[in-house]
Design an enzyme around this catalytic site. Sequence first.
Site, PDB file in Angstrom:
ATOM      1  N   GLY A 157       8.034  11.013 -15.850  1.00 40.86           N
ATOM      2  CA  GLY A 157       7.159  10.015 -16.446  1.00 40.86           C
ATOM      3  C   GLY A 157       7.890   8.693 -16.553  1.00 40.86           C
ATOM      4  O   GLY A 157       8.982   8.514 -15.997  1.00 40.86           O
ATOM      5  N   ALA A 158       7.306   7.758 -17.289  1.00 42.55           N
ATOM      6  CA  ALA A 158       7.893   6.417 -17.382  1.00 42.55           C
ATOM      7  C   ALA A 158       9.323   6.455 -17.911  1.00 42.55           C
ATOM      8  O   ALA A 158      10.206   5.771 -17.376  1.00 42.55           O
ATOM      9  CB  ALA A 158       7.018   5.533 -18.271  1.00 42.55           C
TER      10      ALA A 158
ATOM     11  N   HIS B 155      -1.012 -21.217  -6.718  1.00 40.35           N
ATOM     12  CA  HIS B 155      -0.198 -20.949  -5.527  1.00 40.35           C
ATOM     13  C   HIS B 155       1.077 -21.789  -5.587  1.00 40.35           C
ATOM     14  O   HIS B 155       1.033 -22.959  -5.975  1.00 40.35           O
ATOM     15  CB  HIS B 155      -0.977 -21.324  -4.264  1.00 40.35           C
ATOM     16  CG  HIS B 155      -0.181 -21.222  -3.007  1.00 40.35           C
ATOM     17  ND1 HIS B 155       0.080 -20.021  -2.390  1.00 40.35           N
ATOM     18  CD2 HIS B 155       0.443 -22.176  -2.259  1.00 40.35           C
ATOM     19  CE1 HIS B 155       0.807 -20.223  -1.319  1.00 40.35           C
ATOM     20  NE2 HIS B 155       1.054 -21.539  -1.207  1.00 40.35           N
TER      21      HIS B 155
END
Length: 464
Positions: free
Chosen positions: A181-182, A443
């Site tokens: 898991g994490a 951007h």
Amino acid sequence: MQNFDIVIIGAGPGGYVAAIRASQLGLKTAIIEREHLGGVCLNWGCIPTKALLRSAEVFHLMENANSFGLKATGISFDLEAIVKRSRSISGQLASGIRGLLKKNKVTVFEGTAKLEGRKTVTINLTDGKTEQLSASHIILATGGRARILPFMPLNHPRVWQAKEAMTPTFMPKELLIIGSGAIGIEFASFYKTLGANVTVVEVQDRILPHEDNEISTLAQKSFEKKGMNFILGASFTDMKATDKKVTVSIKLANGSVETKESDAVIVAVGVIGNTENLGLEKTKAVIERGQIVVDVYCQTAEPGIYAIGDVAGAPWLAHKASHEGIICVEKIAKHTPHPITRNNIPGCTYSMPQIASVGLTESAAKAQGLEIKVGRFPFVGNGKAIALGETEGLVKTIYNAKTGELLGAHMIGAEVTELIQGFVIAKTLEATEAELMHTIFPHPTLSEMMHESTLDAYGKVIHY
């Protein structure tokens, strides 16, 4: 006996946030903490692990300086200094929480609390004295602790849970991690980056089993490219530890048993709630599968007693606990908060690369019989990612084909734990693909990939 409107037991990210909000709402508030203000998250979880991972990330960048046109020689690390920095950051933040509670006029008691019925709490203070409080409302925010395996040697210097793994006294050459898991993956990333030979063992047939299957597959390939080893579909039959080694017996998916030796083992197999010794037997509150059962506003079966955070069940996330604390006290104060929509709770893994997600996975959406549109955009098609030297990754979005509702978003790559909030806001606002397409993304940024992934779901992608 001192009287309060609200008494909160536990000062972790659920408890202290609830206390501050309660005080803001004009409620006379007390909070009780037996160990550390900020709880496990701030002292032994979320924050110190991110400090460790940041050190590993900088070390990785230094080792790869040549790819940026830079020169660095004699690169090394000081494990003791890395740990010291991590602990210093936790200490700084814990002190800050004490200041916030004082600023908001929350009364703090340091000690261990126990219910004496629906409206009374007894505290065994750390100075040896006893205090009794009464309150119309009592919130249990006692958190959780790491689950242990039945054959796991306890308090052994080479068998670690999260606390020991983030304060190592030596750097293991061979490291075995149980659970992908994490928590397990973050420690795997940290130790592998600093040079350990890491093997991760997972009972499921893939790593990060709560993530979208495509993302977990990409994550495994990325980690394997960095030299990590994975044993999937495996369970454990025995663990023995000596002064020098830990030996683990692993039952493989094919039924055979393999023995592995390592310098240390990290056990990261989930969390159980701290429900013991709270005096719950004196109330109508119900415990099921190690967690206190609550309604959508965090109230237990006993009127006036509430539970938030890890003790009230998964997902075991600090931001979920904090939000529950806000909802709980606002409901007590007769406001009209919205209950948590669990599909809108984001999850993050701060490995290298990072992983972040919110909402339904592709397989979960299909299992619900939903007709979906799926969009993907790779990091390699993004100008900012190329400039950063971070071309490994993917942004994946899932939409309801009939309504345009954003059902889920799943990402792997640099800084996706910071990007995911954009999709969380979109889900909270019940945005469709139309709003996201109409949004102008700046951007050059990584966030443009969120836009492009949405465009891709509808056959309008521009840059790939």
